[in-house]
Design a protein around this motif. Structure first.
Motif, mmCIF file in Angstrom:
data_model
loop_
_atom_site.group_PDB
_atom_site.id
_atom_site.type_symbol
_atom_site.label_atom_id
_atom_site.label_comp_id
_atom_site.label_asym_id
_atom_site.label_seq_id
_atom_site.Cartn_x
_atom_site.Cartn_y
_atom_site.Cartn_z
ATOM 1 N N HIS A 134 36.088 48.638 35.236
ATOM 2 C CA HIS A 134 35.208 48.388 36.546
ATOM 3 C C HIS A 134 34.282 47.173 36.528
ATOM 4 O O HIS A 134 33.603 46.965 37.206
ATOM 5 N N CYS A 175 41.651 47.424 37.757
ATOM 6 C CA CYS A 175 40.388 46.787 37.701
ATOM 7 C C CYS A 175 40.038 46.468 39.099
ATOM 8 O O CYS A 175 40.863 47.004 40.248
ATOM 9 N N TYR A 176 38.946 45.799 39.374
ATOM 10 C CA TYR A 176 38.523 45.409 40.727
ATOM 11 C C TYR A 176 39.577 44.242 40.977
ATOM 12 O O TYR A 176 39.912 43.382 40.033
ATOM 13 N N GLY A 177 40.084 44.088 42.137
ATOM 14 C CA GLY A 177 41.179 43.022 42.433
ATOM 15 C C GLY A 177 40.928 42.729 43.896
ATOM 16 O O GLY A 177 40.263 43.257 44.996
#
Ligand SMILES: Cc1ncc(C[n+]2csc(CCOP(=O)(O)OP(=O)(O)O)c2C)c(N)n1
Ligand code: SF4
Ligand SMILES: [Mg+2]
Lengths: 555, 278
Positions: B47, B67-69
């Motif tokens: 994260h 993950c954040y993308g």
């Protein structure tokens, strides 16, 4: 320009309101330039019909400005006999011509300059106390350069003395109290509105006439802990803003038409991925590189329709210098609240003009970005959940359990790419209804007065329209002003209310092809409508609109 | 980069459940595994990690991670990532994409990202072709390649870019070449790139088995560099002159300070109002 700035400062100190525009040629530095100043005891948002006093220090390249300086027989032209005859384009107006040997008078004072002679003469003519001017000179020069200060004061006094024999011109009415006022340009206002709205990130690429927004934010953002980046081009600047916004930072960029054209693909990504961003477009004459230093209201189409696909987004427009503050702040608030791109259509004539304006109120909006919290154990976070309002909470990266991939590809509620009809229907519907269902309140337009006639306009044309409506009222013609601040999404209901009882409307816009008129016809039920439009850059003068209103009102 | 001591992550923790769209045998599968392995080796919190890409087969990667993308638009991954990293220096930012995305439509951003030297890592899956649009020559395609209906007979006749040379001369602080067929080696290079401050550029030779079948042979020609990374750019440049494009390893590790914009003197918005009031 120096003398005009000092005139403005002196008038401000004395308690007046002002509008100060400048017209310059294409030269980078120096060269011919005209300072256009209107002073009043009341707030001013428009140029007047004509020029009351035209003072020419010299007549170099005056043909470049002639069209911007309307004159008539009531005007006074002050000319320096050593600089040649008053050009025919000016003289044929029948204006009274008065000679003032500024060069020679300045030579009588060691270090004296003709522009200070001019300043003194103008102040004397309009009845602005010479003390206020010398005080302004003191503030800017006394400490740094005592000799220059002495010379300037002497020159101003000499100019004032010489003006004593020039006959009468219109004088400023006396003001008793000094209301709270600001001195600000529209571009500074847009910068201030941005930070008032909570912007902490700006990436931009320089372009006339938007550069002053960047200049102001470069200094201001770091002071409040924000970030300013000069990007390699507009593709970079808008995309950096989207990236920063994805990271949780409310972001803005500023540009003009050519830059907006480059940004449209990224605006679509902001829209589809629901990542808020604000773009201020300070409009210049178009198309292509057009007239970088002059105004036009012709980027409406690209702002409304420039994106590919069905692309509902926000477009707002300030309608005065002071309104650049409010409207930009509102734009940030709307973009953040609705998680959508918002284009602010400002104009050169707002952005690069300085106003002495009523001190703007401190506005606070209630909405803000809806932030997602970590989901409960075992629950899946849905970034694009189909909520009632269409707005779904957006996480700030760093929040455990809310990881998602923002995407310009159509997607499911969780954010996974999808080419399925059902997902496309659901998500396009979500992105539209979150905008149309929002309560925009009274800010959607400036509506003033009542009557069976209405002027419908937007942006910088509003000032002249307001004055025309007021004059018409004085002639016994009841008219109202409707100046749209929210251009997209359209507000049919609010417009319906504003137009209740209106039998005829005059649409006023500075666009050769009548972009605003076409937009109004597509989006709204209008009464019988006439159009007053033309290409920029000459601003509408109140009398042009006034005479149309008289004709429409049967007078 | 945020190190976490409480949890130990494995490569699996960075993989999402989404099934890649890639052709069977595509080099990008291995690069995805190398990226997640590098994250695990560094024990990054998913994260607090962001994977940003452009458009292309290779650019599909963000959704395959946990993950954040941001799967942005064609050519703009580096600048979206730059905005993100500048606004959120606390995040680890990895940018991924293809040779067309990074060197053609996004070429200007590649130059300026090297020059800006923001602390992030750029992994290009170079297959010397536009995979997603079905086989057109890219800026790294050999001049005589014409094995596709999309290439002119006899090839484009254009000398391919040398991305490492461009990165080096434009100011990247870490320059390496990897090969998808060596996933552990690639993971180690990516991890090293993430750890190294500033802009790290890793060109991964990632075969497109559909439009460049012959790239399956890369495994027979690549070799690991024996020499230690150059810390002097002119030394690295000299090595590049002798490089045939098949040396795997770190070419250059610089010590340029990474870019940080000026911020913070603790004023409020109300303080800013004051300059306009008369
Ligand atoms: C503005 C724009 N132009 C063109 C395209 C079409 N397009 C999509 S991917 C691509 C090329 C991708 O090549 P590369 O970056 O090498 O990725 P690969 O598929 O080889 O991994 C192109 C031209 C697009 N999506 N957007
Ligand atoms: S076309 Fe080439 S690059 Fe794209 S998925 Fe297939 S093998 Fe990989
Ligand atoms: Mg490729």
């Amino acid at each position: 320009m120096t003398a005009a700035n000092m005139l403005l400062d002196a008038a401000a100190d004395a308690g007046y309101y002002a509008l100060f525009g400048r017209s310059a040629g294409p030269q980078i530095r120096g060269g011919e330039a005209a300072a256009l100043v209107r002073l009043s005891s009341e707030p001013v948002t428009s140029v007047d019909d004509t020029t009351e006093i035209l003072l020419a220090i010299d007549w170099q390249n005056v043909h470049r400005f002639a069209a911007e300086l309307p004159l008539d027989a009531k005007c006074v032209i002050i000319t320096d006999p050593t600089q040649g005859d008053v050009p025919e384009v000016m003289a044929k107006s029948g204006a009274r011509i008065v000679e003032l040997p500024m060069k020679d008078l300045a030579k009588e004072i060691p270090g004296g300059r003709p522009n200070m002679i001019a300043l003194g003469a103008i102040c004397q003519l309009i009845g602005l106390p010479i003390d206020t001017v010398t005080e302004v000179l003191g503030k800017s020069l006394k400490k740094k350069r005592a000799d220059a200060y002495e010379a300037s004061v002497a020159a101003v006094k000499k100019g004032a003395e010489a003006a004593g024999s020039m006959g009468t011109t219109k004088r400023l009415p006396p003001v008793s109290d000094k209301p709270l006022r600001w001195s600000i340009t529209g571009n500074e206002g847009a910068g201030l509105g941005a930070v008032r709205g909570g912007v902490t990130f700006c990436a931009a690429y320089p372009i006339t006439p938007a550069t002053e927004i960047l200049e102001w934010l470069t200094g201001a953002l770091p002071k409040i802990g924000g970030t300013f980046v000069q990007a390699e081009d507009e593709l970079a600047s808008i995309n950096m803003c989207v990236g920063a916004s994805f990271g949780g930072a409310p972001s803005i960029t500023a540009t003009s038409g050519p830059g907006l054209a480059l940004m449209t693909e990224a605006l679509g990504m902001s829209l589809a991925s629901e990542t808020p961003v604000v773009v201020v477009d300070v409009q210049r004459g178009g198309p292509s590189t057009g007239i970088p230093t002059k105004s036009e209201q012709s980027d409406l189409n690209i702002a409304l329709y420039g994106m590919h696909g069905d692309a509902p987004h926000l477009v707002v427009a300030p309608n005065s210098i002071g309104d650049c503050i409010f409207t930009t702040q509102w734009a940030v608030n709307l973009a953040e609240t609705l998680q959508a791109p918002c284009i602010v259509l400002s104009e050169q004539s707002l952005g690069q003009s300085r106003g002495i304006i009523p001190a703007p109120a401190d506005v606070a909006f209630t909405g803000k970005r809806s932030i997602a919290q970590s989901p409960a154990e075992g629950e899946t976070f849905k970034r694009y959940a189909l909520t009632n309002t269409g707005v779904s909470p957006m996480p700030v990266p760093g929040t455990p359990g809310c990881q998602y991939t923002a995407d310009g590809l159509e997607h499911t509620e969780t954010g996974l790419p999808s080419s399925q009809a059902g997902d496309h229907f659901a998500q396009t519907d979500k992105r539209l209804r979150k905008l149309t269902g929002h309560e925009y309140g009274d800010h959607w337009a400036t509506v003033e007065g009542e009557g069976e006639l209405a002027v419908i306009t937007w942006g910088s044309s509003t000032g002249a329209a307001r004055e025309a409506v007021e004059r018409a009222r004085a002639d016994g013609i009841k008219a109202k002003l409707i100046s749209l601040r929210l251009l997209a999404p359209s507000r049919p209901e609010a417009m319906g209310k504003a137009l209740a009882g209106v039998k005829k409307a005059l649409v006023v816009e500075m666009s050769q092809t009548g972009q605003f008129h076409k937009y109004l016809r597509a989006e709204y039920d209008l009464p019988e409508t006439q159009l007053l439009n033309r290409a920029g850059p000459l601003p509408f003068r109140p009398h042009e609109i006034h005479s149309r209103l008289l004709a429409m009102g049967g007078k | 980069m945020t190190e976490c001591t409480a949890i130990t992550y494995t490569a699996k923790d960075y993989k999402s459940e989404v099934k890649p769209v890639w052709c069977p045998g595509c080099g990008d599968y291995a690069v995805l595994s190398s990226i997640t392995k590098a994250f695990a080796d560094l024990n990054l919190e998913p994260h607090n990690t962001a994977v940003i890409s452009g458009i292309g087969c290779s650019s599909r990667i963000p959704a395959y991670t946990n993950c954040y993308g941001f799967h942005t638009i064609h050519g703009r991954s580096l600048v979206v990532a730059t905005g993100l990293k500048l606004a959120r220096p606390d995040l680890t930012v990895l940018v991924a994409g293809g040779d067309g995305d990074g060197f053609s439509i996004g070429g200007n951003h590649f130059l300026h990202s090297c020059r800006r030297n923001v602390d992030m890592t750029y992994v290009v899956m170079d297959n010397r072709v536009y995979g997603m649009t079905k086989g057109q020559p890219s800026p790294t395609t050999e001049a005589d390649w014409d094995a596709s209906a999309m290439a002119p007979p006899g090839g484009t006749g254009l000398t391919p870019f040398n991305p490492l040379a461009i990165a080096l001369s434009a100011g990247a602080n870490f320059v390496a070449r990897a090969f998808a067929g060596d996933p552990n080696g690639t993971a180690a290079l990516i991890a090293e790139g993430i750890r190294h401050p500033g802009f790290s550029f890793i060109a991964v030779m990632s075969p497109c088995v559909t439009f460049r079948e012959e790239q399956r042979d890369w495994k027979n020609v690549v070799r690991k560099t024996e020499t230690a990374p150059a810390t002097d750019a002119s030394e690295a440049a000299k090595r590049l002159l002798q490089d045939d494009g098949y040396n795997i390893g770190v070419l250059y590790k610089g010590d340029r300070r990474s870019y940080k914009p000026v911020t913070g003197t603790g004023k409020t918005v109300a303080d800013l109002d004051a300059q306009f009031a008369l």
